[in-house]
Design a protein around this motif. Structure first.
Motif, PDB file in Angstrom:
ATOM      1  N   SER A  58     -69.030 -14.131  48.533  1.00 38.59           N
ATOM      2  CA  SER A  58     -68.699 -12.740  48.834  1.00 38.59           C
ATOM      3  C   SER A  58     -68.648 -11.894  47.572  1.00 38.59           C
ATOM      4  N   GLU A  59     -68.555 -12.565  46.414  1.00 37.97           N
ATOM      5  CA  GLU A  59     -68.527 -11.822  45.158  1.00 37.97           C
ATOM      6  C   GLU A  59     -68.886 -12.758  44.001  1.00 37.97           C
ATOM      7  N   ILE A  60     -69.607 -12.225  43.036  1.00 39.32           N
ATOM      8  CA  ILE A  60     -69.892 -12.967  41.811  1.00 39.32           C
ATOM      9  C   ILE A  60     -68.851 -12.502  40.799  1.00 39.32           C
ATOM     10  N   CYS A  61     -67.948 -13.385  40.417  1.00 42.96           N
ATOM     11  CA  CYS A  61     -66.875 -13.003  39.483  1.00 42.96           C
ATOM     12  C   CYS A  61     -67.411 -12.940  38.058  1.00 42.96           C
ATOM     13  N   ASP A  62     -68.113 -13.966  37.645  1.00 42.92           N
ATOM     14  CA  ASP A  62     -68.792 -13.990  36.355  1.00 42.92           C
ATOM     15  C   ASP A  62     -69.922 -15.004  36.460  1.00 42.92           C
ATOM     16  N   ALA A  63     -70.568 -15.324  35.371  1.00 45.85           N
ATOM     17  CA  ALA A  63     -71.733 -16.210  35.404  1.00 45.85           C
ATOM     18  C   ALA A  63     -71.400 -17.609  35.909  1.00 45.85           C
ATOM     19  N   GLU A  64     -70.143 -17.996  35.847  1.00 46.62           N
ATOM     20  CA  GLU A  64     -69.770 -19.349  36.238  1.00 46.62           C
ATOM     21  C   GLU A  64     -68.820 -19.408  37.430  1.00 46.62           C
ATOM     22  N   THR A  65     -68.387 -18.256  37.930  1.00 46.65           N
ATOM     23  CA  THR A  65     -67.359 -18.238  38.979  1.00 46.65           C
ATOM     24  C   THR A  65     -67.788 -17.337  40.133  1.00 46.65           C
ATOM     25  N   VAL A  66     -67.525 -17.808  41.350  1.00 49.40           N
ATOM     26  CA  VAL A  66     -67.835 -17.024  42.544  1.00 49.40           C
ATOM     27  C   VAL A  66     -66.613 -16.977  43.459  1.00 49.40           C
ATOM     28  N   LEU A  67     -66.558 -15.932  44.250  1.00 53.69           N
ATOM     29  CA  LEU A  67     -65.538 -15.818  45.289  1.00 53.69           C
ATOM     30  C   LEU A  67     -66.224 -16.181  46.600  1.00 53.69           C
ATOM     31  N   VAL A  68     -65.707 -17.214  47.260  1.00 51.43           N
ATOM     32  CA  VAL A  68     -66.318 -17.713  48.488  1.00 51.43           C
ATOM     33  C   VAL A  68     -65.398 -17.391  49.651  1.00 51.43           C
ATOM     34  N   THR A  69     -65.963 -16.848  50.722  1.00 53.23           N
ATOM     35  CA  THR A  69     -65.224 -16.567  51.949  1.00 53.23           C
ATOM     36  C   THR A  69     -65.635 -17.608  52.976  1.00 53.23           C
ATOM     37  N   TYR A  70     -64.644 -18.191  53.648  1.00 52.03           N
ATOM     38  CA  TYR A  70     -64.931 -19.212  54.657  1.00 52.03           C
ATOM     39  C   TYR A  70     -63.855 -19.164  55.726  1.00 52.03           C
ATOM     40  N   LYS A  71     -64.136 -19.840  56.836  1.00 47.86           N
ATOM     41  CA  LYS A  71     -63.227 -19.826  57.977  1.00 47.86           C
ATOM     42  C   LYS A  71     -62.664 -21.222  58.180  1.00 47.86           C
ATOM     43  N   CYS A  72     -61.349 -21.280  58.347  1.00 49.07           N
ATOM     44  CA  CYS A  72     -60.675 -22.554  58.596  1.00 49.07           C
ATOM     45  C   CYS A  72     -59.620 -22.311  59.662  1.00 49.07           C
ATOM     46  N   ALA A  73     -59.751 -22.983  60.790  1.00 48.63           N
ATOM     47  CA  ALA A  73     -58.778 -22.860  61.898  1.00 48.63           C
ATOM     48  C   ALA A  73     -58.560 -21.396  62.269  1.00 48.63           C
ATOM     49  N   ASP A  74     -59.631 -20.686  62.507  1.00 42.58           N
ATOM     50  CA  ASP A  74     -59.610 -19.276  62.919  1.00 42.58           C
ATOM     51  C   ASP A  74     -58.996 -18.335  61.892  1.00 42.58           C
ATOM     52  N   ASN A  75     -58.835 -18.798  60.666  1.00 39.92           N
ATOM     53  CA  ASN A  75     -58.349 -17.942  59.581  1.00 39.92           C
ATOM     54  C   ASN A  75     -59.481 -17.712  58.601  1.00 39.92           C
ATOM     55  N   LEU A  76     -59.663 -16.474  58.187  1.00 42.05           N
ATOM     56  CA  LEU A  76     -60.670 -16.145  57.195  1.00 42.05           C
ATOM     57  C   LEU A  76     -60.019 -16.289  55.826  1.00 42.05           C
ATOM     58  N   LEU A  77     -60.534 -17.213  55.023  1.00 39.40           N
ATOM     59  CA  LEU A  77     -59.941 -17.528  53.725  1.00 39.40           C
ATOM     60  C   LEU A  77     -60.919 -17.227  52.606  1.00 39.40           C
TER      61      LEU A  77
END
Length: 185
Positions: A58-77
């Motif tokens: 969902s976002e590129i934080c820097d060249a080595e880090t990303v923000l990942v959005t995923y779903k677990c048990a009907d919760n968006l994390l």
């Protein structure tokens, strides 16, 4: 040589620049093409679910880090993870194809449902219009029925009056005949 000797010291490159200078020219382009982009599918290890869960960048934080959005048990994390983290991986090739096919099917179903909802909205609008007109028609029918009943009462009154007049007419004719018989002809 030192600055004290009057000559400027050669600029030292930071370690990252030194490494970049030693890389073959096509390697940087290849690294950029392999770098994840916003929207790319990734899998995140969920400790609570004890499973790899589908997510996306969902976002590129820097060249080595990303923000990942995923779903677990009907919760968006969301998790911010280093690309080198063992808790992050690209989807397995077959799974990614399956996911794309599933997403494609879900979008087709979504379009179908949207079309169905639009059709249902049209039907509901038509039913509302019919209900509105039905009420007006029922009111008009009641007024017409009342008018017809009033006319029937008037007709019954007229028929009774005619019958009364017809009943009175023979009596007047017999009186009139008697009067006429007394008079010379």
């Amino acid at each position: 040589r030192s600055k004290a000797a009057g000559r400027p010291q050669a600029r030292r490159r930071p370690p990252t620049e030194q490494l970049a200078a030693r890389r073959p020219p096509g390697l940087a382009a290849m690294a950029r093409s392999l770098a994840p982009r916003v929207g790319d599918p990734l899998e995140v290890w969920s400790k609570s679910a004890q499973a790899w869960l589908h997510g996306e960048v969902s976002e590129i934080c820097d060249a080595e880090t990303v923000l990942v959005t995923y779903k677990c048990a009907d919760n968006l994390l969301r998790k911010c993870l280093k690309l080198s983290s063992p808790k992050l991986r690209r989807p397995q090739s077959g799974e990614e194809d399956d996911r794309r096919a599933l997403v494609s099917r879900l979008r087709a179903i979504e379009r179908m449902l949207q079309t169905q909802e639009e059709q249902e909205e049209g039907v509901f609008a038509l039913l509302e219009s019919i209900a509105k007109h039905k009420g007006a028609l029922e009111t008009e029918m009641q007024a017409l029925e009342k008018a017809v009943l009033e006319k029937e009462k008037q007709n019954v009154a007229l028929v009774k009056r005619i019958q009364d007049l017809e009943a009175a007419a023979p009596a007047q004719q017999s009186k009139g005949t008697a009067v006429c018989s007394d008079s010379p002809m």
